[in-house]
Design a protein around this motif. Structure first.
Motif, PDB file in Angstrom:
ATOM      1  N   ARG A   1     -30.837 -30.449  39.591  1.00  0.00           N
ATOM      2  CA  ARG A   1     -30.935 -28.857  39.127  1.00  0.00           C
ATOM      3  C   ARG A   1     -30.910 -28.956  37.633  1.00  0.00           C
ATOM      4  O   ARG A   1     -30.816 -29.796  37.044  1.00  0.00           O
ATOM      5  CB  ARG A   1     -29.610 -28.309  39.558  1.00  0.00           C
TER       6      ARG A   1
ATOM      7  N   ARG B   1     -44.941 -28.961  33.867  1.00  0.00           N
ATOM      8  CA  ARG B   1     -43.541 -29.556  34.543  1.00  0.00           C
ATOM      9  C   ARG B   1     -43.383 -30.678  33.531  1.00  0.00           C
ATOM     10  O   ARG B   1     -44.064 -31.753  33.935  1.00  0.00           O
ATOM     11  CB  ARG B   1     -43.724 -29.900  35.847  1.00  0.00           C
TER      12      ARG B   1
ATOM     13  N   GLU C   1     -46.679 -35.743  42.507  1.00  0.00           N
ATOM     14  CA  GLU C   1     -45.402 -35.007  42.048  1.00  0.00           C
ATOM     15  C   GLU C   1     -45.824 -33.906  41.311  1.00  0.00           C
ATOM     16  O   GLU C   1     -45.270 -32.578  41.652  1.00  0.00           O
ATOM     17  CB  GLU C   1     -44.388 -35.710  41.617  1.00  0.00           C
TER      18      GLU C   1
ATOM     19  N   THR D   1     -47.396 -31.447  43.727  1.00  0.00           N
ATOM     20  CA  THR D   1     -46.467 -30.630  44.719  1.00  0.00           C
ATOM     21  C   THR D   1     -45.198 -31.281  44.346  1.00  0.00           C
ATOM     22  O   THR D   1     -44.700 -32.202  44.743  1.00  0.00           O
ATOM     23  CB  THR D   1     -46.856 -30.940  46.182  1.00  0.00           C
ATOM     24  N   PRO D   2     -44.101 -30.482  43.425  1.00  0.00           N
ATOM     25  CA  PRO D   2     -43.167 -31.099  43.087  1.00  0.00           C
ATOM     26  C   PRO D   2     -42.049 -30.982  44.328  1.00  0.00           C
ATOM     27  O   PRO D   2     -42.104 -30.045  44.910  1.00  0.00           O
ATOM     28  CB  PRO D   2     -42.439 -30.064  41.902  1.00  0.00           C
ATOM     29  N   MET D   3     -41.414 -32.153  44.512  1.00  0.00           N
ATOM     30  CA  MET D   3     -40.524 -32.105  45.495  1.00  0.00           C
ATOM     31  C   MET D   3     -39.209 -32.814  44.812  1.00  0.00           C
ATOM     32  O   MET D   3     -38.114 -32.404  45.634  1.00  0.00           O
ATOM     33  CB  MET D   3     -41.121 -33.166  46.808  1.00  0.00           C
TER      34      MET D   3
ATOM     35  N   THR E   1     -38.283 -33.674  41.318  1.00  0.00           N
ATOM     36  CA  THR E   1     -38.090 -33.075  40.127  1.00  0.00           C
ATOM     37  C   THR E   1     -37.268 -31.708  40.343  1.00  0.00           C
ATOM     38  O   THR E   1     -37.953 -30.854  40.882  1.00  0.00           O
ATOM     39  CB  THR E   1     -39.150 -33.186  39.178  1.00  0.00           C
ATOM     40  N   PRO E   2     -36.479 -31.137  39.302  1.00  0.00           N
ATOM     41  CA  PRO E   2     -35.885 -29.983  39.104  1.00  0.00           C
ATOM     42  C   PRO E   2     -36.883 -28.772  39.255  1.00  0.00           C
ATOM     43  O   PRO E   2     -37.907 -29.145  38.312  1.00  0.00           O
ATOM     44  CB  PRO E   2     -35.079 -29.754  38.220  1.00  0.00           C
ATOM     45  N   LYS E   3     -36.844 -27.948  40.147  1.00  0.00           N
ATOM     46  CA  LYS E   3     -37.882 -26.874  40.211  1.00  0.00           C
ATOM     47  C   LYS E   3     -38.022 -26.014  39.042  1.00  0.00           C
ATOM     48  O   LYS E   3     -38.968 -25.415  38.573  1.00  0.00           O
ATOM     49  CB  LYS E   3     -37.753 -25.891  41.492  1.00  0.00           C
ATOM     50  N   THR E   4     -36.887 -25.743  38.319  1.00  0.00           N
ATOM     51  CA  THR E   4     -36.660 -24.949  37.297  1.00  0.00           C
ATOM     52  C   THR E   4     -37.078 -25.595  35.823  1.00  0.00           C
ATOM     53  O   THR E   4     -37.107 -24.941  34.868  1.00  0.00           O
ATOM     54  CB  THR E   4     -35.431 -24.105  37.172  1.00  0.00           C
TER      55      THR E   4
ATOM     56  N   ILE F   1     -39.318 -26.383  33.820  1.00  0.00           N
ATOM     57  CA  ILE F   1     -40.714 -26.037  33.668  1.00  0.00           C
ATOM     58  C   ILE F   1     -40.950 -25.266  32.681  1.00  0.00           C
ATOM     59  O   ILE F   1     -39.882 -24.367  31.974  1.00  0.00           O
ATOM     60  CB  ILE F   1     -40.919 -25.215  34.950  1.00  0.00           C
TER      61      ILE F   1
END
Lengths: 412, 259
Positions: free
Chosen positions: A330, A359, A390, A393-395, A397-400, A402
């Motif tokens: 996170r 990202r 990655e 399509t990020p899986m 690494t933290p999605k937020t 960015i």
């Protein structure tokens, strides 16, 4: 030089209205042949003009407010045995001396110039060579350490001291000093409301500048180069770090700036160039990190999961091997409006910001933070492939983590 | 053997392929060295190209050459010449000419742009790596080609071998490291690196460069290992085995094969 000294002495005389002061000359042919004797003979607020020559003296105790002025760089040599100048009175001023060869001690922190429980000290325009500790202020306030040149002889951390050490002090100004080859260049512990300005700290074994438990301090326009690690700021609040440059702190355990347990600071306008890790953050919270340039570092930011509410805005990330890495799935920090040289998006509406979010964290950085050994695959073709996958399509690494408005051109 | 070596070598050195290969390295090395002011970075980029491309070109070229020179080989086999000298000579001529194109393509930009003196250590490492990889992968490809009459199958297997060692192997490597992250992995990483000539070359080159500082603890383990004489001996021993085993195998196969 003598005329100047007399002139300064006269000025001092005119200035000190309450107590008339005398000038005491110290030289090989004068009445006073040693500094110790001159101090013993002096009245408070007297002026000691120390003429050039070599004074083999140690443990010189300055226990009354005096002004010591060296003329043509007199050398005060401690013979590698003792401390040299010890100040226990307020309003002492020392300048123009070349202080050298303090003894190394494992039990006492012997220094070129030390002061305890005093205020209004001024240490200006001195040279301190091979002093175990250079200037050591304990429980001092409202003092100045300005324009001095420190060259140490540190080989091992355990048998070396810091060039400028401040302990339990406040309102100290450390300005325009050159600090080389010590353990820590400048070390502050329990120091508040102080300013570190325009110093150059290079080639020190441990840190160029080191804060512990010190709040409300500023350091501006300093250069930290080639140290074991540039600057360590630990357990401190409200530190302002502005316009410094952190360069060439390169090695397996080196970083430009280490942040540990620090809150509410400001990091602005700094240059981080060629460091293994430019900023390493552990429990660093509520920091404003703006307008910095990170170039050619191994890792620009290594921000652990314990860091929260930091804002990274309008920074340049240019040519770093890894821009960001974290060990957490996170992210509680914000990244906005930075320039990333690795950004590959486009700007159709020409507003200067890329239309596709960036990202900055690569999958490989994440894998390395999970299993350190996987760094052996750095620069492998496979790693490029999974990084690309990655990115699409990020899986992991933290999605937020960015930057939704990355800049198209670097900030100047 | 000398004669077959000489014929193959002269035949190949005049071929369009060798000029193209030379030209490619000449232009790439020249462009990279010229455009990036920092020699260290240029060497790192060149490393990336060499460790992927030398094996690929070695593989493709050796397979192709074997299948194309089949008639000439059958002609030679009819003569009173030992099989060993025909095949070994051909292999050495092939790998030698490829290595020569590669070396010339690399050395000329280094000399012309004035990096030869200052970056000699790095240049040496790059060229040794490139030459070793060429020899290793052309031997493997030769072995595969000699085992398979059908050239489509031969090509397929050869390319798959390259793909496996250059890409898939690292994937498996990474998977193992992640699966066993709770265990001390120093020796395993060292061992797995030794087993793949591409990884071995990559690590040896990286340890010479600045970026080795990024490798932290693991890098230090590698540095310590390859810093010793034993480490370097083992590394070069492993590379030598990667040449020797395929060469011996294809010679054995060739000695018994019914042409």
């Amino acid at each position: 030089m003598r005329i100047l000294a007399t002139f300064v002495a006269v000025l001092c005389f005119l200035n000190s209205k309450a107590v008339p002061s005398d000038t005491i000359r110290v030289c090989g042919n004068c009445d006073q042949k040693s500094i110790t004797a001159a101090i013993a003979a002096a009245q408070p607020h007297d002026f000691l003009a120390i003429e050039s020559g070599e004074y083999k003296e140690g443990n010189i105790l300055i226990d009354k407010p005096l002004t010591l002025l060296g003329i043509d760089w007199p050398v005060v040599d401690g013979n590698l045995e003792n401390e040299i100048l010890t100040i226990t009175a307020d309003s002492v001023s020392i300048s123009g001396l070349q202080i050298q060869n303090v003894g190394v001690s494992y039990t006492k922190d012997q220094a070129g110039i030390s002061a305890q429980k005093v205020s209004n000290i001024s240490i200006e325009n001195n040279r301190l060579f091979n002093t175990f500790f250079g200037v050591y202020l304990k429980n001092c306030s409202q003092s100045r350490v300005v324009n001095n040149d420190f060259v140490g002889n540190a080989e091992k951390e355990i048998s070396s001291g810091n060039a400028i050490q401040l302990w339990y002090s406040k309102e100290i100004l450390v300005e325009n000093n050159q600090v080389r080859n010590h353990r820590d260049g400048i070390y502050l512990e329990f120091v508040d409301d102080s300013e570190i300005i325009n110093n150059v700290s290079e080639g020190n074994l441990r840190y160029g500048l080191h804060f512990m438990f010190s709040d409300h301090n500023n350091y501006h326009r300093n250069t930290f180069k080639n140290n074991g690690a540039g600057v360590a700021v630990m357990f401190s609040k409200f530190i302002e770090m502005v316009d410094n440059s952190f360069e060439d702190n390169w090695g397996t355990a080196a970083y430009g700036l280490l942040l540990k347990e620090i809150y509410d600071g400001k990091i602005e306008g700094n240059l981080f160039n060629q460091n293994t890790i430019a900023i390493y953050g552990e429990s660093a919270n509520r920091l404003q990190i703006q307008n910095n340039t990170f170039s050619n570092n191994g890792w620009a930011l290594k921000i652990l999961g314990s860091c929260m509410d930091n804002n990274f805005t309008r920074n340049n990330f240019i040519g770093n091997t890894f821009d960001i890495t974290t060990n957490s799935p996170r992210n509680y920090n914000t990244y906005d409006g930075n320039y990333w040289s690795q950004y590959s998006g486009y700007d159709l509406d020409r507003d200067g910001f890329g239309d596709v979010p960036h990202r900055p964290m690569k999958l490989f950085s994440y894998l390395v933070s999970r299993s350190e050994s996987s760094i052996v695959l750095m620069r492998s073709f496979f790693v490029d492939i999974i990084n690309f996958a990655e990115k699409v399509t990020p899986m992991f690494t933290p999605k937020t983590l960015i930057d939704s408005s990355p800049l198209m051109k670097p900030l100047l | 053997m000398n004669r077959t070596l000489k014929y193959t070598f002269y035949d190949l050195i005049r071929s369009w392929w060798c000029y193209a290969y030379f030209g490619f390295y000449f232009l790439t090395a020249g462009a990279i060295l010229y455009l990036s002011g920092d020699a260290n970075r240029a060497v790192a980029s060149l490393m990336n190209i060499i460790i992927i491309l030398s094996p690929l070109v070695g593989t493709l070229f050796a397979t192709m050459y074997y299948y194309n020179s089949r008639e000439f080989m059958e002609l030679l086999l009819a003569q009173p010449v030992r099989r060993r000298s025909i095949f070994l000579g051909q292999y050495l001529g092939l790998a030698g000419s490829l290595s020569l194109s590669f070396l010339l393509g690399l050395i000329i930009p280094f000399i012309v742009l004035g990096f030869f003196g200052s970056e000699f250590g790095n240049f040496l490492m790059l060229s040794i790596t490139g030459v070793l990889l060429t020899f290793i992968f052309s031997a493997i490809a030769y072995w595969i080609a000699i085992r398979h009459e059908n050239r489509i199958v031969g090509f397929g297997i050869a390319i798959f071998t390259w793909l496996f060692l250059a890409v898939i192997y690292d994937g498996i490597f990474l998977l193992i490291l992640i699966l066993f992250e709770d265990y001390p992995l120093d020796k395993l990483t060292l061992g797995l690196t030794m087993l793949n000539p591409i990884d071995l070359s990559r690590i040896l080159l990286m340890l010479k460069l600045d970026i080795s500082a990024l490798m932290g603890y693991t890098g230090a383990v590698f540095q310590k290992f390859f810093g010793t004489n034993a480490g370097i001996t083992i590394a070069f021993g492993a590379s030598a085995l990667w040449i020797l085993i395929p060469v011996m195998s294809f010679l054995r196969k060739a000695a018994r094969k019914d042409f």
